[in-house]
Design a protein around this motif. Structure first.
Motif, PDB file in Angstrom:
ATOM      1  N   ARG A 453       0.818  -1.213   0.000  1.00  0.00           N
ATOM      2  CA  ARG A 453       0.000   0.000   0.000  1.00  0.00           C
ATOM      3  C   ARG A 453       0.850   1.259   0.000  1.00  0.00           C
ATOM      4  NH1 ARG A 453      -5.052   0.795   3.322  1.00  0.00           N
ATOM      5  NH2 ARG A 453      -5.066   2.371   1.697  1.00  0.00           N
ATOM      6  N   LEU A 454       0.260   2.322  -0.521  1.00  0.00           N
ATOM      7  CA  LEU A 454       0.813   3.669  -0.460  1.00  0.00           C
ATOM      8  C   LEU A 454       2.198   3.794  -1.080  1.00  0.00           C
ATOM      9  CD1 LEU A 454      -0.217   4.659   3.182  1.00  0.00           C
ATOM     10  CD2 LEU A 454      -1.491   4.948   1.093  1.00  0.00           C
ATOM     11  N   ARG A 455       2.394   3.161  -2.221  1.00  0.00           N
ATOM     12  CA  ARG A 455       3.665   3.360  -2.920  1.00  0.00           C
ATOM     13  C   ARG A 455       3.579   4.634  -3.739  1.00  0.00           C
ATOM     14  NH1 ARG A 455       6.484   0.730   0.135  1.00  0.00           N
ATOM     15  NH2 ARG A 455       8.227   1.145  -1.260  1.00  0.00           N
ATOM     16  N   ASP A 456       4.694   5.193  -4.039  1.00  0.00           N
ATOM     17  CA  ASP A 456       4.738   6.327  -4.954  1.00  0.00           C
ATOM     18  C   ASP A 456       4.169   5.887  -6.308  1.00  0.00           C
ATOM     19  OD1 ASP A 456       5.958   9.065  -5.622  1.00  0.00           O
ATOM     20  OD2 ASP A 456       6.705   7.737  -7.216  1.00  0.00           O
ATOM     21  N   ALA A 457       3.339   6.728  -6.925  1.00  0.00           N
ATOM     22  CA  ALA A 457       2.585   6.293  -8.112  1.00  0.00           C
ATOM     23  C   ALA A 457       3.492   5.782  -9.223  1.00  0.00           C
ATOM     24  CB  ALA A 457       1.712   7.437  -8.617  1.00  0.00           C
ATOM     25  N   ASP A 458       4.599   6.508  -9.494  1.00  0.00           N
ATOM     26  CA  ASP A 458       5.490   6.074 -10.580  1.00  0.00           C
ATOM     27  C   ASP A 458       6.148   4.749 -10.230  1.00  0.00           C
ATOM     28  OD1 ASP A 458       4.896   8.335 -11.994  1.00  0.00           O
ATOM     29  OD2 ASP A 458       6.499   9.507 -11.041  1.00  0.00           O
ATOM     30  N   GLU A 459       6.575   4.653  -8.973  1.00  0.00           N
ATOM     31  CA  GLU A 459       7.191   3.405  -8.522  1.00  0.00           C
ATOM     32  C   GLU A 459       6.201   2.256  -8.669  1.00  0.00           C
ATOM     33  OE1 GLU A 459       8.066   3.278  -4.344  1.00  0.00           O
ATOM     34  OE2 GLU A 459       8.425   1.120  -4.508  1.00  0.00           O
ATOM     35  N   ALA A 460       4.926   2.511  -8.282  1.00  0.00           N
ATOM     36  CA  ALA A 460       3.906   1.464  -8.343  1.00  0.00           C
ATOM     37  C   ALA A 460       3.748   0.936  -9.766  1.00  0.00           C
ATOM     38  CB  ALA A 460       2.590   1.991  -7.812  1.00  0.00           C
ATOM     39  N   ARG A 461       3.762   1.869 -10.749  1.00  0.00           N
ATOM     40  CA  ARG A 461       3.635   1.435 -12.135  1.00  0.00           C
ATOM     41  C   ARG A 461       4.802   0.535 -12.540  1.00  0.00           C
ATOM     42  NH1 ARG A 461      -0.586   3.643 -14.444  1.00  0.00           N
ATOM     43  NH2 ARG A 461      -1.409   5.248 -13.079  1.00  0.00           N
ATOM     44  N   ASP A 462       5.993   0.935 -12.110  1.00  0.00           N
ATOM     45  CA  ASP A 462       7.165   0.102 -12.414  1.00  0.00           C
ATOM     46  C   ASP A 462       7.043  -1.260 -11.754  1.00  0.00           C
ATOM     47  OD1 ASP A 462       8.078   2.247 -13.742  1.00  0.00           O
ATOM     48  OD2 ASP A 462       9.515   2.897 -12.217  1.00  0.00           O
ATOM     49  N   VAL A 463       6.564  -1.253 -10.496  1.00  0.00           N
ATOM     50  CA  VAL A 463       6.432  -2.517  -9.768  1.00  0.00           C
ATOM     51  C   VAL A 463       5.483  -3.448 -10.506  1.00  0.00           C
ATOM     52  CG1 VAL A 463       5.518  -3.575  -7.675  1.00  0.00           C
ATOM     53  CG2 VAL A 463       7.019  -1.599  -7.500  1.00  0.00           C
ATOM     54  N   VAL A 464       4.348  -2.907 -10.971  1.00  0.00           N
ATOM     55  CA  VAL A 464       3.370  -3.746 -11.666  1.00  0.00           C
ATOM     56  C   VAL A 464       3.987  -4.366 -12.918  1.00  0.00           C
ATOM     57  CG1 VAL A 464       1.248  -3.693 -13.004  1.00  0.00           C
ATOM     58  CG2 VAL A 464       1.340  -2.580 -10.789  1.00  0.00           C
ATOM     59  N   ALA A 465       4.675  -3.519 -13.695  1.00  0.00           N
ATOM     60  CA  ALA A 465       5.258  -4.031 -14.940  1.00  0.00           C
ATOM     61  C   ALA A 465       6.319  -5.083 -14.630  1.00  0.00           C
ATOM     62  CB  ALA A 465       5.873  -2.876 -15.721  1.00  0.00           C
ATOM     63  N   ALA A 466       7.181  -4.773 -13.660  1.00  0.00           N
ATOM     64  CA  ALA A 466       8.268  -5.695 -13.347  1.00  0.00           C
ATOM     65  C   ALA A 466       7.729  -6.986 -12.759  1.00  0.00           C
ATOM     66  CB  ALA A 466       9.238  -5.035 -12.372  1.00  0.00           C
ATOM     67  N   GLN A 467       6.673  -6.869 -11.913  1.00  0.00           N
ATOM     68  CA  GLN A 467       6.147  -8.065 -11.253  1.00  0.00           C
ATOM     69  C   GLN A 467       5.520  -9.004 -12.280  1.00  0.00           C
ATOM     70  OE1 GLN A 467       6.722  -8.813  -8.131  1.00  0.00           O
ATOM     71  NE2 GLN A 467       5.788 -10.787  -8.510  1.00  0.00           N
ATOM     72  N   ALA A 468       4.839  -8.433 -13.271  1.00  0.00           N
ATOM     73  CA  ALA A 468       4.243  -9.282 -14.312  1.00  0.00           C
ATOM     74  C   ALA A 468       5.335 -10.091 -15.000  1.00  0.00           C
ATOM     75  CB  ALA A 468       3.494  -8.417 -15.327  1.00  0.00           C
ATOM     76  N   ASP A 469       6.466  -9.458 -15.252  1.00  0.00           N
ATOM     77  CA  ASP A 469       7.601 -10.148 -15.879  1.00  0.00           C
ATOM     78  C   ASP A 469       8.149 -11.234 -14.977  1.00  0.00           C
ATOM     79  OD1 ASP A 469       7.856  -9.201 -18.330  1.00  0.00           O
ATOM     80  OD2 ASP A 469       9.590  -7.908 -17.964  1.00  0.00           O
ATOM     81  N   ARG A 470       8.364 -10.853 -13.705  1.00  0.00           N
ATOM     82  CA  ARG A 470       8.976 -11.792 -12.758  1.00  0.00           C
ATOM     83  C   ARG A 470       8.109 -13.020 -12.555  1.00  0.00           C
ATOM     84  NH1 ARG A 470      10.919  -7.121  -9.812  1.00  0.00           N
ATOM     85  NH2 ARG A 470       8.862  -6.909  -8.927  1.00  0.00           N
ATOM     86  N   SER A 471       6.793 -12.824 -12.451  1.00  0.00           N
ATOM     87  CA  SER A 471       5.952 -13.982 -12.169  1.00  0.00           C
ATOM     88  C   SER A 471       5.829 -14.857 -13.410  1.00  0.00           C
ATOM     89  CB  SER A 471       4.576 -13.556 -11.669  1.00  0.00           C
ATOM     90  OG  SER A 471       4.013 -12.648 -12.550  1.00  0.00           O
ATOM     91  N   ARG A 472       6.071 -14.267 -14.581  1.00  0.00           N
ATOM     92  CA  ARG A 472       6.028 -15.071 -15.784  1.00  0.00           C
ATOM     93  C   ARG A 472       7.262 -15.974 -15.873  1.00  0.00           C
ATOM     94  NH1 ARG A 472       7.912 -13.563 -20.403  1.00  0.00           N
ATOM     95  NH2 ARG A 472       8.060 -11.420 -19.723  1.00  0.00           N
TER      96      ARG A 472
END
Lengths: 485, 147
Positions: A453-472
């Protein structure tokens, strides 16, 4: 046991796990040869019998079912006490006896017939449970999808010498448990199911026996007691139990109301203190090729086996007063078992280093110390979104897991292995958008999700993109479903 | 997102608020006098705001088929972005209720092993929904990862 195998050259050892027949008996490569040596009446007999009939539960089962109507009557009279009393005043002894003469045999007959109609059978790939007198229900539980096997022995069942066996497969319901089996049968069946699920050759599986286990940890009773005493919830319930009903009695003057509110509270207080102690007494964690084994309980003995690679997420809880001692409680989430179910506890209380060692066995590659270290706090402006608790939130990523932290009184770390992430979501409310904050949710297969929760918005977007890659990509390193193949 | 979805939602909004306006006006105005029927005007106000809000929400929906995952983003005040890797899809479902069929629409719903995954695309043309379903199923099979 209705389908005992006929007399043959080698009677099957149903029942007690044999004391170590040969050390390499779990090697799958070895198993087929061993089974091919000569005629084996056991498995063949079963194959012939299994699809049609299968085996019955322990004959003590009907007695459990016979309780249901009596319990229903008791609940009914407790709910509508006044009417029941009036009703009883009109009753004569004769009526009562007549009622019992009807109800008890009916209940007994129902119990007996439902026991009669219940069969279970183990095939190469499935456990089949057939139940139902009028509406027949056949559950096919796929063995390669076993998420956990539980054997529980409630106090009364222990007296009689029976046990309940429950399989967690994705989508199982409470009906899909085998209650009751003879204790020895339950242990043998568990061994067989795990052997088949592990991918041991089908012919060898019934005789594979228990996999050898190595004890990892035993929680001493003293530590458990101190741990419970240092927890806020139990004391909170006790305090509420003292204050609530007393205050109600003082203000309303109605003793009945005070008792009515007090009883459920007493139940909750009992459950979180003494009940918890009884349940977590003599906690034992062991490791075996079939996964991690957990045994616990003073009166009701419970056992759980979680095969390798089934853990969807791990939760580390550190209540406020435990932190100085460095103690932690570890819970696992496993797929199946239904939503909102209590999580499988791995360790009720343990030192952090010990917990890390045990977890490294359960989830190879996950480093708890590193996970705790990488969980970074949230931006200071988070205090406008969640005033006091913002400081508790944190998030980080290790090579193997997605880590979140939350809570201030009880600090909770949640770890989801990348390979178990099913989907990633980003949410942002209007107020969060003004503060340039966002939440990242990660959904895992145990019907749950964890949120950074409460991540910086830009960081959150990066996290989502990176996490999709990592879980794949994380999945490539995972082990096969049949863990011994 | 097809224009039909917006039309459908606005029609539903107008009919509900219309019925509610008449109902409230009748319930208050008949026994108490015509002046008391004025609070019923809150419903047309809601309808006006809803008309605008539905339009904004409809414009906010996006979905992108990327190489390895499907991305759905939506919401104006409460924004939400969902990423589902193709390999995690357990089931792809196309549904179309009576009202949706009337407007020639279909809804695509994705299921993963996690029940909390909330990935759906409403208001697709049936042909597009079916194309997407077939493509997602195919990609899901190619990249299947299980639990």
């Amino acid at each position: 046991m209705t389908s005992a195998p006929g007399p043959g050259p080698e009677p099957r050892h149903e029942g007690r796990p044999q004391p170590q027949p040969e050390p390499e008996r779990r090697t799958p490569a070895e198993a087929p040869e061993d089974a091919g040596a000569g005629p084996q009446p056991g498995p063949l007999e079963r194959e012939r019998v299994a699809p049609a009939e299968g085996r019955r539960l322990h004959p003590v089962t009907p007695w459990r079912r016979a309780w249901a109507p009596i319990a229903a009557m008791v609940v009914f009279s407790a709910q509508d006490y006044q009417r029941t009393r009036e009703w009883f005043e009109h009753l004569t002894l004769g009526w009562l006896l007549a009622a019992f003469a009807v109800v008890v045999p009916l209940a007994a007959a129902y119990g007996f017939l439902s026991w009669w109609a219940t069969y279970y059978a183990v095939t190469d790939t499935e456990l089949r449970i057939r139940t139902g007198l009028v509406f027949r229900r056949v559950a096919h539980l796929r063995l390669d999808r076993i998420q956990a096997v539980d054997v529980s022995r409630p106090l009364l069942a222990r007296v009689v010498g029976v046990a309940k066996l429950k399989l967690d497969v994705v989508g199982t319901s409470a009906k899909d448990e085998l209650a009751f089996l003879g204790e020895a049968d339950a242990v043998a069946l568990r061994a067989e199911l795990l052997a088949r699920a592990a991918g041991i050759a089908p012919e060898a599986a019934p005789r594979a026996g228990e996999a050898p286990e190595r004890e990892l940890l035993r929680v001493p009773p003293g530590m458990l007691t101190v741990g419970l005493l240092l927890m806020g919830t139990g004391w909170g319930f006790l305090l509420a139990l003292l204050v609530g009903p007393l205050a109600l009695w003082w203000f309303s003057g109605s003793l009945a109301a005070a008792v009515a509110t007090g009883l459920p509270m007493a139940g909750a207080a009992w459950k979180s203190t003494v009940g918890r102690y009884l349940n977590e007494y003599d906690w034992k964690v062991a490791e075996s090729p079939d996964g991690v084994r957990v045994d616990h309980g003073l009166l009701n003995r419970e056992h759980a086996t979680v095969p390798p690679g089934r853990v969807q997420s791990v939760r580390l809880r550190e209540p406020l007063l435990w932190r100085r001692r460095g103690w932690v409680r570890v819970e696992l989430a496993v797929a199946g078992g239904g939503a909102g179910e209590t999580p499988t506890v791995l360790l009720p209380v343990a030192e952090r280093a010990v917990a890390a060692r045990v977890l490294a066995r359960v989830l190879p590659g996950v480093d708890v110390a590193e996970a705790v270290r990488v969980a970074a706090g949230v931006p200071r402006r988070g205090r406008f979104a969640v005033p006091v608790w913002w400081r508790g939130y944190g998030h980080g990523v290790t090579a193997s897991a997605f880590v979140t932290r939350h809570g201030r009184l009880t600090r909770v770390h949640e770890l989801v292995p990348h390979a178990k992430v099913q989907s990633v979501r980003l949410t942002q409310g209007p107020w969060q958008r003004r503060l340039r904050l966002a939440d990242v949710h990660v959904d895992h297969g145990a019907n749950g999700s964890t949120a950074a929760r409460l991540r910086d918005a830009d960081e959150a977007r990066d996290v989502v993109a990176a996490q999709a890659d990592r879980s794949r990509t994380g999945r490539h390193a995972a082990r096969p479903e049949r863990w011994l193949t | 997102m097809e224009r039909g979805l917006l039309r459908m939602r606005r029609t539903v909004l107008l009919t509900t608020t219309g019925v509610l306006t008449l109902g409230t006006a009748a319930a208050l105005g008949l026994p108490l006098g015509p002046g008391w029927a004025l609070p019923a005007l809150v419903w047309p106000a809601t309808a006006a705001w809803g008309w605008f809000a539905l339009g904004r929400n409809w414009r906010s929906w996006r979905y992108v088929e990327r190489d390895d995952d499907l991305l759905i983003s939506r919401g104006v005040l409460w924004r939400e972005l969902t990423v589902v890797p193709y390999g995690r899809m357990q089931l792809v479902e196309v549904t179309s209720g009576p009202l949706e069929r009337r407007y020639g629409l279909a809804r695509l719903q994705l299921h993963t092993a996690a029940a909390t995954t909330d990935a759906a695309i409403p208001g697709l043309l049936p042909a597009e929904a079916e194309r997407l379903r077939d493509r997602l199923t195919e990609l899901g099979e190619a990249r299947s990862a299980g639990l």
